[in-house]
Design a protein around this motif. Structure first.
Motif, short mmCIF file in Angstrom:
data_model
loop_
_atom_site.label_atom_id
_atom_site.label_comp_id
_atom_site.label_asym_id
_atom_site.label_seq_id
_atom_site.Cartn_x
_atom_site.Cartn_y
_atom_site.Cartn_z
N ASP A 221 0.83 -1.21 0.00
CA ASP A 221 0.00 0.00 0.00
C ASP A 221 0.86 1.25 0.00
O ASP A 221 0.59 2.20 -0.74
N GLU B 214 -7.77 4.79 -3.09
CA GLU B 214 -7.17 4.14 -1.93
C GLU B 214 -6.13 5.03 -1.28
O GLU B 214 -6.01 5.06 -0.07
N ASN C 216 -7.32 7.43 1.31
CA ASN C 216 -7.70 6.83 2.58
C ASN C 216 -6.51 6.35 3.39
O ASN C 216 -6.65 5.99 4.55
N ILE C 217 -5.33 6.31 2.78
CA ILE C 217 -4.14 5.81 3.47
C ILE C 217 -3.53 6.91 4.31
O ILE C 217 -3.28 8.00 3.83
N LYS C 218 -3.31 6.62 5.57
CA LYS C 218 -2.63 7.56 6.44
C LYS C 218 -1.13 7.43 6.24
O LYS C 218 -0.65 6.53 5.58
N LYS D 68 1.62 7.06 11.32
CA LYS D 68 0.38 7.23 12.09
C LYS D 68 -0.55 6.02 12.00
O LYS D 68 -1.68 6.07 12.46
N LEU D 69 -0.08 4.94 11.43
CA LEU D 69 -0.88 3.74 11.27
C LEU D 69 -1.10 3.07 12.63
O LEU D 69 -0.18 2.97 13.44
N THR D 70 -2.32 2.64 12.89
CA THR D 70 -2.65 1.97 14.14
C THR D 70 -3.27 0.61 13.86
O THR D 70 -3.59 0.30 12.71
N ASP E 182 -6.46 0.54 11.91
CA ASP E 182 -6.38 0.71 10.47
C ASP E 182 -6.04 -0.59 9.75
O ASP E 182 -6.23 -0.71 8.55
N LYS F 169 -6.65 -4.30 8.89
CA LYS F 169 -7.74 -5.29 8.88
C LYS F 169 -7.12 -6.68 8.75
O LYS F 169 -6.83 -7.14 7.65
#
Length: 129
Positions: free
Chosen positions: A36, A50, A53-55, A59-61, A64, A66
């Protein structure tokens, strides 16, 4: 002082299957996160929706991500993906720097050899080595 103990486990067939499924889910999750973020840098037109919508990867947690993994494993997936993306970015910068240096060397060589046909031939041979 921390003490550690070595333990040997003998999982059942069912537990082995669970471990394998978890390992494959973990690997695919890391691969998905990395793809991604590397696709975002390549500027694929198909994935513009897409990308919005990608941080930022920093900052990904776990919310986020799945994946059918425990949160501790999701956190580890994120850390591993960050490390891989960091190495990827570093390699891309090095390639860009090398391309820029090669281009500068070519332009300097072409300025030096104007007018002399034998040196132009040598210059062309140097460029294609």
């Amino acid at each position: 002082m921390q003490l550690s103990e070595t333990v040997k486990l003998y999982p059942t067939e069912y537990q082995i299957e669970l471990i394998r499924n978890t390992m494959s889910e973990y690997i695919s999750t890391v691969n998905n996160i990395v793809s991604d973020y590397t696709n975002k840098d390549n500027g694929n037109i198909e994935s513009v929706k897409e990308i919005k919508n990608i941080k930022s990867i920093s900052k990904l947690t776990t919310a986020d991500v799945k994946a059918k993994l425990p949160s501790a494993l999701c956190n580890q997936c994120i850390r591993d993906a960050k490390s891989i993306v960091k190495k990827y970015d570093k390699a891309c910068k090095e390639v860009e720097k090398a391309k820029k240096n090669k281009k500068n060397k070519r332009s300097k060589r072409s300025k030096k050899v104007k007018g002399n046909k034998s040196s132009c031939f040598e210059e062309i041979m140097l460029l294609y080595q």
